[in-house]
Design a protein around this motif. Structure first.
Motif, PDB file in Angstrom:
ATOM      1  N   THR A  65      45.031  25.196  -6.925  1.00  0.00           N
ATOM      2  CA  THR A  65      44.823  24.029  -6.074  1.00  0.00           C
ATOM      3  C   THR A  65      43.414  24.040  -5.513  1.00  0.00           C
ATOM      4  O   THR A  65      42.655  25.009  -5.692  1.00  0.00           O
ATOM      5  N   ASP A  67      42.686  24.375  -2.457  1.00  0.00           N
ATOM      6  CA  ASP A  67      42.616  25.475  -1.492  1.00  0.00           C
ATOM      7  C   ASP A  67      42.292  26.793  -2.189  1.00  0.00           C
ATOM      8  O   ASP A  67      41.499  27.594  -1.692  1.00  0.00           O
ATOM      9  N   ARG A 142      51.305  19.783  -3.813  1.00  0.00           N
ATOM     10  CA  ARG A 142      49.869  19.949  -4.051  1.00  0.00           C
ATOM     11  C   ARG A 142      49.538  19.586  -5.512  1.00  0.00           C
ATOM     12  O   ARG A 142      50.420  19.542  -6.384  1.00  0.00           O
TER      13      ARG A 142
END
Length: 536
Positions: A65, A67, A142
């Motif tokens: 992702t 992140d 996500r």
């Protein structure tokens, strides 16, 4: 010109287009400066580092992702790049790289590649990364990114494999395509194999050149790696390519016999026959290239050993300064001159290349300068005088051409048919006649060549050609046709000539003319092919 090598050109451009699109999407972006990346090499290194991270996650089948990408950028920045970035900035930078650089803000990316078979540019779709929806801990939704086929191809092409490994991989692919009878793809494989071997040979030649220049600049590690890599690849593939050659030749023979004895080949079989012919040709060249590499292998070993041996022998030689060790010591003590021969004697051990005739040194030498002073010459610097003299020289030379051709024609007319060998016997007995026939070697040579070029010359045709053509008056260059017509009209002995033939006699002995002069003033013997002349 055949453009077979341009086949599938658009597929090659797909790999180039991947680099081009990344550069296009990343360059001239002011956003880089906000994160402290001012040079193009800095952000290009970061982009490919992110791509490698995405590939690593894709291979492990783990989520990737934004992140995760932000954590990765923050980690490598703190360890390596040392830019003043917070975690939030790293997250924004990751989003910028993924969405703007690699995905072009959600637009479909195309690169135009020229298709030489269809004669037009075609859009090539390129996509580096794809995305899918995942749920973190089965709760948080996500977007996870993964590498596409184009992304894998791009990253794998940036890592160069060893030559022997590349050769082995291409050989396996080539074998697979031969077994599946996909000969069109096998053609590309064998061409790639040949190119790899050609690069290996060029690498060997470059190594030999470097060693000859300075063996100390070529390390032992480079030497051993090169030889070991080449020998491994040759041992693994040499026998295989010979077997492939036999298999391909048998297949070609089978298709040709089918075409002759059983039935006509269909379109696909004809294409296969064409591809097999190309494969057979490249297999032959590949085997020859391997032999060249093997020869260069032994040549490299010999040259490297010889150069190192010469360098080591040079280190043993004791050098000294002739000024301080000899000259200064003799100035201090002149009695040391008695032993000077011990120093200089080794210099005269080598045999003298040039021979010196002592008898010449005892002969009386004439003073050349006095003769030059006695023979005065008046030189004019007027343009008109120089032009007049130049024209006079050209007239004299043209007259020598005419007289030489006249004598040659008269000697041929006496018998009707004669050879250059018979003419040489006549003129060797009559020196004055030979001087007219061969005033200069170059003049005689040009006349014979012009007669041979004409082979069969018809006088009447020459007259018609001259009458139909506007001739420049006052030409001072030798023209065989014009001189022939002048001689036939001016000389009663030659007026009956209608046809002149000249042919080389390849089986006859060479004809020799002795003591003839050239335009450079040298007197020498001339040996030439025999020629048969015929006049009717």
């Amino acid at each position: 010109m055949e453009v077979e090598f341009l086949k599938n050109f658009n597929l090659r451009m797909k790999k180039l287009g991947s680099y081009a699109l990344i550069c296009k999407n990343s360059m001239f972006k002011s956003s880089w400066k906000n994160y402290g990346f001012n040079e193009d090499y800095e952000y290009l290194n970061l982009i490919f580092a992110v791509l490698l991270y995405i590939m690593e996650q894709s291979l492990k089948d783990e989520n990737c992702t934004l992140d995760d990408i932000a954590v990765f950028i923050d980690d490598i920045n703190s360890k390596y790049f040392n830019k003043s970035l917070s975690f939030e900035q790293c997250k924004n930078l990751g989003e910028f790289i993924v969405n703007t650089i690699l995905c072009d803000d959600g637009k479909v990316m195309y690169f135009k590649g020229f298709n030489f078979e269809d004669r037009e540019y075609k859009d090539i779709h390129i996509s580096f990364i794809g995305n899918k929806i995942v749920y973190i801990n089965n709760v948080v939704k996500r977007t996870s990114y993964y590498l596409t086929d184009e992304g894998y191809s791009l990253l794998l092409s940036t890592l160069e494999m060893e030559n022997n490994l590349r050769l082995t991989i291409h050989e396996l692919i080539f074998k697979m395509h031969l077994e599946k009878a996909t000969y069109d793809r096998a053609v590309e494989d064998i061409k790639s194999i040949f190119n790899i071997l050609r690069m290996q040979l060029q690498k060997m030649e470059e190594a030999i050149r470097r060693i000859k220049e300075n063996a100390l600049n070529y390390s032992v590690e480079e030497y051993s790696d090169l030889l070991q890599g080449n020998m491994e690849s040759l041992q693994e593939t040499r026998g295989k390519f010979k077997n492939y050659k036999e298999h391909v030749d048998d297949r070609i023979k089978e298709l040709k016999e089918k075409d002759i004895n059983i039935k006509r080949l269909d379109e696909k079989e004809l294409d296969n026959l064409k591809y097999l012919g190309i494969i057979s040709k490249y297999l032959t060249r590949t085997i020859e290239e391997q032999q060249k590499i093997l020869n260069s292998h032994f040549n490299l070993k010999n040259i490297y050993a010889r150069e190192l041996r010469e360098i080591s022998s040079m280190a043993i030689i004791k050098r000294f300064n002739i000024t301080t060790e000899i000259f200064d010591k003799i100035l201090e003590d002149s009695s040391k001159l008695d032993a000077i021969e011990k120093v200089f004697r080794p210099l005269f051990n080598m045999p003298i290349e040039k021979k010196y005739n002592l008898n010449k040194s005892l002969q009386y030498q004439k003073v050349i300068k006095e003769k030059e002073v006695e023979d005065d010459e008046l030189i004019s610097f007027e343009d008109e005088d120089w032009e007049r003299e130049k024209e006079e020289q050209a007239r004299r030379k043209l007259l020598s051409y005419k007289e030489a051709l006249r004598v040659l024609l008269e000697l041929i007319c006496d018998k009707g048919e004669t050879s250059l060998g018979e003419i040489s016997k006549i003129v060797e007995e009559n020196k004055s006649l030979k001087e007219i026939l061969i005033p200069k070697v170059e003049v005689f040579r040009e006349i014979i060549i012009e007669l041979l070029k004409g082979k069969e010359i018809h006088i009447q045709e020459l007259r018609e050609e001259v009458s139909a053509t506007l001739q420049e008056s006052g030409q001072l260059q030798f023209q065989l046709n014009e001189v022939l017509l002048d001689l036939v009209e001016e000389e009663p002995k030659l007026a009956h000539i209608k046809t002149i033939k000249a042919d080389k006699l390849f089986n006859n002995e060479k004809v020799k003319f002795s003591e003839v002069s050239s335009e450079k003033g040298k007197v020498k013997s001339v040996i030439c092919s025999d020629v048969l002349f015929n006049i009717s």
